[in-house]
Scaffold this motif. Sequence first.
Motif, mmCIF file in Angstrom:
data_model
loop_
_atom_site.group_PDB
_atom_site.id
_atom_site.type_symbol
_atom_site.label_atom_id
_atom_site.label_comp_id
_atom_site.label_asym_id
_atom_site.label_seq_id
_atom_site.Cartn_x
_atom_site.Cartn_y
_atom_site.Cartn_z
ATOM 1 N N THR A 12 26.768 -38.711 -1.586
ATOM 2 C CA THR A 12 25.353 -39.013 -1.409
ATOM 3 C C THR A 12 24.890 -39.835 -2.597
ATOM 4 O O THR A 12 25.153 -39.480 -3.750
ATOM 5 C CB THR A 12 24.519 -37.725 -1.306
ATOM 6 N N GLY A 14 21.667 -42.407 -4.430
ATOM 7 C CA GLY A 14 20.237 -42.683 -4.462
ATOM 8 C C GLY A 14 19.771 -42.886 -5.889
ATOM 9 O O GLY A 14 20.574 -43.063 -6.811
ATOM 10 N N LEU A 20 19.406 -41.710 -0.880
ATOM 11 C CA LEU A 20 19.204 -42.894 -0.056
ATOM 12 C C LEU A 20 20.151 -42.867 1.141
ATOM 13 O O LEU A 20 19.733 -43.044 2.286
ATOM 14 C CB LEU A 20 19.436 -44.163 -0.880
ATOM 15 N N ILE A 21 21.442 -42.652 0.871
ATOM 16 C CA ILE A 21 22.447 -42.564 1.930
ATOM 17 C C ILE A 21 23.270 -41.300 1.689
ATOM 18 O O ILE A 21 23.756 -41.070 0.589
ATOM 19 C CB ILE A 21 23.370 -43.794 1.934
ATOM 20 N N LYS A 22 23.448 -40.491 2.732
ATOM 21 C CA LYS A 22 24.140 -39.213 2.605
ATOM 22 C C LYS A 22 25.489 -39.236 3.322
ATOM 23 O O LYS A 22 25.720 -40.027 4.235
ATOM 24 C CB LYS A 22 23.282 -38.092 3.197
ATOM 25 N N ASP A 218 19.652 -45.968 5.501
ATOM 26 C CA ASP A 218 19.872 -44.558 5.198
ATOM 27 C C ASP A 218 21.184 -44.022 5.753
ATOM 28 O O ASP A 218 21.424 -42.818 5.714
ATOM 29 C CB ASP A 218 18.707 -43.716 5.738
ATOM 30 N N HIS A 219 22.043 -44.912 6.266
ATOM 31 C CA HIS A 219 23.312 -44.431 6.796
ATOM 32 C C HIS A 219 24.322 -45.574 6.884
ATOM 33 O O HIS A 219 23.972 -46.744 6.767
ATOM 34 C CB HIS A 219 23.118 -43.812 8.189
#
Length: 366
Positions: A12, A14, A20-22, A218-219
């Motif tokens: 993850t 950010g 931000l992106i997990k 976000d992905h």
Amino acid sequence: MSDYYFRTRQMTVGYDGVPLIKDIAIDIEKGEIVTLIGPNGSGKSTILKSITRQLKLLGGRVFIASEELQRLSYKDLSTRMAVVLTERMKPELMTCRDIVATGRYPYTGRLGILSREDEEKVEAAMTAVHALELRNRDFNAISDGQRQRVLLARAICQEPEIIILDEPTSFLDIRHKLQLLSILRDMAKRRGITVIMSLHEIDLAQKISDRIICVKGDHIARSGAPEAVFDEAAIRELYGIDQGYFDPVFGSIELSRPEGEPKALVLSACGTGIPVFRRLQKQGVPFAAAILYENDVDYRLARLLAVETVTEKPFMPIGDAAFERALALMDRCERIIDAGVAIGETNRRMKALIEAARRKDGYERG
């Protein structure tokens, strides 16, 4: 343990503790070239900065071979990973050779004194990126493109197992873009160096990469081999394209077609229509194209730029339906542009179509 050389697990990323992106999962084999693509602000640089420890991971783990990245000392990390990011360096009173030589510091003593072998590696790295003529120039007095080559030389000089690059081609002209990517390909395929980078030029990413990772805010939208990732719908969705097209076969980006009733009919084959299609598009003239086989290079562009395209199945004789439709288009269009068609056995009806076109007032040679 997996055979993958570089791996992330539930990573993850950010800023300031805000994800931000997990759950990013990346598996890379040694010597692969992996490219992150996606729109500006989608998180590509954030991912790269996180795997280079310039940003703290907010979750998950990163492995180089069997070792966890977070447990490596900075000295150990610097002998295994080289980084070329987009931030502009402003060193004082340093020549380009001085900059490249800093890539040897992980291997020198505390005083940073280079051995003869180190000096030879500095020169070899600058030669590899065609920057040897810059060695005595002030780093701050050269162009952005030249700086990028010098920074790449520094990374090569570091003798890494992995090289991370953020938009390495941003300031380069086409000649130096191709040179740089050729150098990276050589590093990966001949020396077994793993390359992880981000690129804006998706056509270049498609051609050089072993694997593509699509980053969308976000992905991770999708990842895989270029041939699995690059299709029109996926690229349109990734970048939110509503004007123009991306052709995955040729890696070309096209502006939108002129809309409206076709004012010109283009008769072409085997690439003769492409310059005519582009000319009409620039002039804002809606046009039709006929009769194109679906495996013809002209068809690849006509399907994007023409308002109507009359087609036939590959290697089949031109049928009545396609022929009659082309004749009907002749009557509707003000101009009929003969771009040149080589006549053979299967498309011999094109000869009759062109003869009919020549009897029309709007006929012209393309």
